[in-house]
Design a protein around this motif. Structure first.
Motif, PDB file in Angstrom:
ATOM      1  N   ARG A 156     -16.055   1.046 -15.968  1.00 35.08           N
ATOM      2  CA  ARG A 156     -14.839   1.028 -15.164  1.00 35.08           C
ATOM      3  C   ARG A 156     -14.622  -0.343 -14.542  1.00 35.08           C
ATOM      4  N   ALA A 157     -15.696  -0.956 -14.026  1.00 37.89           N
ATOM      5  CA  ALA A 157     -15.575  -2.289 -13.434  1.00 37.89           C
ATOM      6  C   ALA A 157     -15.132  -3.314 -14.469  1.00 37.89           C
TER       7      ALA A 157
ATOM      8  N   TYR B  25       0.817  -1.201   0.000  1.00 39.16           N
ATOM      9  CA  TYR B  25       0.000   0.000   0.000  1.00 39.16           C
ATOM     10  C   TYR B  25       0.855   1.256   0.000  1.00 39.16           C
ATOM     11  N   VAL B  26       2.088   1.168   0.553  1.00 38.62           N
ATOM     12  CA  VAL B  26       2.973   2.331   0.540  1.00 38.62           C
ATOM     13  C   VAL B  26       3.369   2.678  -0.880  1.00 38.62           C
ATOM     14  N   ARG B  27       3.683   1.638  -1.660  1.00 44.80           N
ATOM     15  CA  ARG B  27       4.040   1.873  -3.058  1.00 44.80           C
ATOM     16  C   ARG B  27       2.895   2.529  -3.804  1.00 44.80           C
ATOM     17  N   PHE B  28       1.667   2.015  -3.610  1.00 48.48           N
ATOM     18  CA  PHE B  28       0.523   2.565  -4.322  1.00 48.48           C
ATOM     19  C   PHE B  28       0.219   3.981  -3.858  1.00 48.48           C
ATOM     20  N   ARG B  29       0.333   4.250  -2.568  1.00 51.22           N
ATOM     21  CA  ARG B  29       0.083   5.593  -2.073  1.00 51.22           C
ATOM     22  C   ARG B  29       1.101   6.578  -2.624  1.00 51.22           C
ATOM     23  N   THR B  30       2.383   6.212  -2.519  1.00 47.34           N
ATOM     24  CA  THR B  30       3.436   7.113  -2.966  1.00 47.34           C
ATOM     25  C   THR B  30       3.342   7.377  -4.458  1.00 47.34           C
ATOM     26  N   LEU B  31       3.234   6.323  -5.256  1.00 44.32           N
ATOM     27  CA  LEU B  31       3.171   6.503  -6.700  1.00 44.32           C
ATOM     28  C   LEU B  31       1.829   7.086  -7.126  1.00 44.32           C
ATOM     29  N   GLY B  32       0.779   6.818  -6.355  1.00 45.21           N
ATOM     30  CA  GLY B  32      -0.501   7.443  -6.653  1.00 45.21           C
ATOM     31  C   GLY B  32      -0.429   8.952  -6.503  1.00 45.21           C
ATOM     32  N   HIS B  33       0.193   9.408  -5.420  1.00 46.62           N
ATOM     33  CA  HIS B  33       0.376  10.846  -5.234  1.00 46.62           C
ATOM     34  C   HIS B  33       1.290  11.427  -6.306  1.00 46.62           C
ATOM     35  N   ALA B  34       2.334  10.667  -6.674  1.00 49.66           N
ATOM     36  CA  ALA B  34       3.253  11.148  -7.716  1.00 49.66           C
ATOM     37  C   ALA B  34       2.538  11.291  -9.050  1.00 49.66           C
ATOM     38  N   SER B  35       1.666  10.347  -9.378  1.00 51.77           N
ATOM     39  CA  SER B  35       0.932  10.443 -10.643  1.00 51.77           C
ATOM     40  C   SER B  35      -0.042  11.604 -10.613  1.00 51.77           C
ATOM     41  N   ASP B  36      -0.637  11.898  -9.446  1.00 54.67           N
ATOM     42  CA  ASP B  36      -1.533  13.050  -9.338  1.00 54.67           C
ATOM     43  C   ASP B  36      -0.773  14.354  -9.556  1.00 54.67           C
ATOM     44  N   ARG B  37       0.437  14.410  -9.043  1.00 54.87           N
ATOM     45  CA  ARG B  37       1.195  15.663  -9.114  1.00 54.87           C
ATOM     46  C   ARG B  37       1.865  15.852 -10.467  1.00 54.87           C
ATOM     47  N   PHE B  38       2.476  14.816 -11.008  1.00 54.13           N
ATOM     48  CA  PHE B  38       3.255  14.951 -12.237  1.00 54.13           C
ATOM     49  C   PHE B  38       2.492  14.524 -13.487  1.00 54.13           C
TER      50      PHE B  38
ATOM     51  N   LEU C  67      -5.212   5.640 -14.599  1.00 56.03           N
ATOM     52  CA  LEU C  67      -5.723   6.000 -15.922  1.00 56.03           C
ATOM     53  C   LEU C  67      -7.091   5.373 -16.170  1.00 56.03           C
ATOM     54  N   ILE C  68      -7.259   4.115 -15.773  1.00 57.23           N
ATOM     55  CA  ILE C  68      -8.557   3.461 -15.947  1.00 57.23           C
ATOM     56  C   ILE C  68      -9.640   4.215 -15.181  1.00 57.23           C
ATOM     57  N   ARG C  69      -9.313   4.639 -13.985  1.00 59.45           N
ATOM     58  CA  ARG C  69     -10.292   5.357 -13.151  1.00 59.45           C
ATOM     59  C   ARG C  69     -10.745   6.654 -13.814  1.00 59.45           C
ATOM     60  N   ASN C  70      -9.841   7.332 -14.515  1.00 64.52           N
ATOM     61  CA  ASN C  70     -10.184   8.610 -15.144  1.00 64.52           C
ATOM     62  C   ASN C  70     -10.789   8.454 -16.532  1.00 64.52           C
ATOM     63  N   ILE C  71     -10.333   7.468 -17.270  1.00 62.40           N
ATOM     64  CA  ILE C  71     -10.829   7.292 -18.641  1.00 62.40           C
ATOM     65  C   ILE C  71     -12.250   6.758 -18.636  1.00 62.40           C
TER      66      ILE C  71
ATOM     67  N   PRO D 267      -5.033  10.206 -22.640  1.00 61.06           N
ATOM     68  CA  PRO D 267      -5.173  11.580 -22.145  1.00 61.06           C
ATOM     69  C   PRO D 267      -4.350  11.769 -20.874  1.00 61.06           C
ATOM     70  N   GLU D 268      -4.082  13.011 -20.530  1.00 65.06           N
ATOM     71  CA  GLU D 268      -3.316  13.321 -19.320  1.00 65.06           C
ATOM     72  C   GLU D 268      -4.262  13.766 -18.211  1.00 65.06           C
ATOM     73  N   PHE D 269      -3.959  13.332 -16.999  1.00 62.12           N
ATOM     74  CA  PHE D 269      -4.745  13.712 -15.838  1.00 62.12           C
ATOM     75  C   PHE D 269      -3.801  14.112 -14.720  1.00 62.12           C
ATOM     76  N   LYS D 270      -4.147  15.193 -14.017  1.00 59.74           N
ATOM     77  CA  LYS D 270      -3.367  15.650 -12.871  1.00 59.74           C
ATOM     78  C   LYS D 270      -4.322  16.077 -11.763  1.00 59.74           C
ATOM     79  N   ASP D 271      -3.833  15.972 -10.533  1.00 61.71           N
ATOM     80  CA  ASP D 271      -4.586  16.448  -9.381  1.00 61.71           C
ATOM     81  C   ASP D 271      -3.572  16.867  -8.333  1.00 61.71           C
ATOM     82  N   ALA D 272      -3.045  18.066  -8.494  1.00 66.02           N
ATOM     83  CA  ALA D 272      -1.940  18.532  -7.643  1.00 66.02           C
ATOM     84  C   ALA D 272      -2.359  18.774  -6.203  1.00 66.02           C
ATOM     85  N   GLY D 273      -3.652  18.752  -5.912  1.00 70.99           N
ATOM     86  CA  GLY D 273      -4.108  19.051  -4.565  1.00 70.99           C
ATOM     87  C   GLY D 273      -4.256  17.841  -3.668  1.00 70.99           C
ATOM     88  N   ARG D 274      -3.715  16.704  -4.057  1.00 68.46           N
ATOM     89  CA  ARG D 274      -3.902  15.477  -3.285  1.00 68.46           C
ATOM     90  C   ARG D 274      -3.038  15.415  -2.026  1.00 68.46           C
TER      91      ARG D 274
END
Length: 228
Positions: free
Chosen positions: A109-110, A35-48, A98-102, A163-170
């Motif tokens: 989605r399911a 879960y640490v990997r997913f949290r860290t990389l999840g935040h990184a994908s939101d920001r970058f 990406l799946i969640r946003n597309i 497509p690109e998705f960002k969420d810098a406020g996470r």
């Protein structure tokens, strides 16, 4: 591994263990905190950017495949395998983001997540068989070279289609939790490897204890970084 070892310079008794287990940095196992990997990389994908992180992971995976395929020493092969694990760890959560946003519709989605999981399971089952056939028919490096055209096609298609998705406020990145996770996994693997061989040296026991302590502190590291 028996086919590979004699052809690599600097091959020691324990090289095959690290070459075989270094790829597991992206595979969640019991006792490891994925879960640490997913949290860290999840935040990184939101920001970058989720597309950017996804493509970066695939590029790293391709570069790592070349590093491993051209290995002339055991340490180069281990380094390539480690980078393969890192690339895979970046790609996996990025695809889910990406799946969640597309796919905004819940049913679509399911279905997309079910297909993603099925493909991942099929790859885990078929991958070793294909790799074994390539090694048997050609040479061990073919198991890594086969990744390169897949990476090239995926990156080109991703640049044009995704497509690109960002969420810098996470919130902030969980650097402390990620660092504790990596240190804990490496130290625990080192300690288990040597203790399982019958070694009760103080240094090996210290590695084992340090790994367990680091993994125990991972949730606290996450709270310290994020503030909740």
């Amino acid at each position: 591994m028996p086919r590979t070892g004699p052809r690599l310079r600097g091959t020691g008794k324990s090289w095959s263990y690290w070459a075989g287990s270094s790829l597991d940095t992206h595979r969640p196992r019991r006792g490891k905190p994925p879960y640490v990997r997913f949290r860290t990389l999840g935040h990184a994908s939101d920001r970058f950017g989720r597309k950017r992180l996804f493509l970066a992971g695939f590029v790293l995976f391709g570069v790592a495949s070349v590093v491993a395929a051209t290995a002339g020493t055991s340490w180069q092969l281990i380094a390539g395998r480690v980078l393969l694990g890192v690339g895979g760890a970046i790609v996996r959560p990025s695809t889910l983001s990406l799946i969640r946003n597309i796919f905004t519709d819940a049913k679509e989605r399911a279905l997309a997540i079910d297909i993603w999981a099925a493909v991942a399971d099929a790859g885990a089952a078929i991958g070793p068989l294909v790799g074994g056939l390539l090694v048997e028919r050609y040479r061990w490096s073919a198991a890594f070279w086969v990744n390169v055209p897949v990476v090239v096609v995926t990156v080109i298609a991703g640049i044009w289609l995704l497509p690109e998705f960002k969420d810098a406020g996470r919130g902030p990145l969980d650097w402390l939790g990620a660092l504790l996770s990596v240190v804990g996994i490496v130290a625990l693997a080192w300690g288990i490897k040597h203790v399982a061989k019958g070694s009760l040296a103080a240094s090996d026991l210290a590695f084992l204890a340090a790994g367990l302590l680091a993994l125990t502190l991972v949730p606290r590291g996450f709270k310290a970084t994020t503030g909740h």
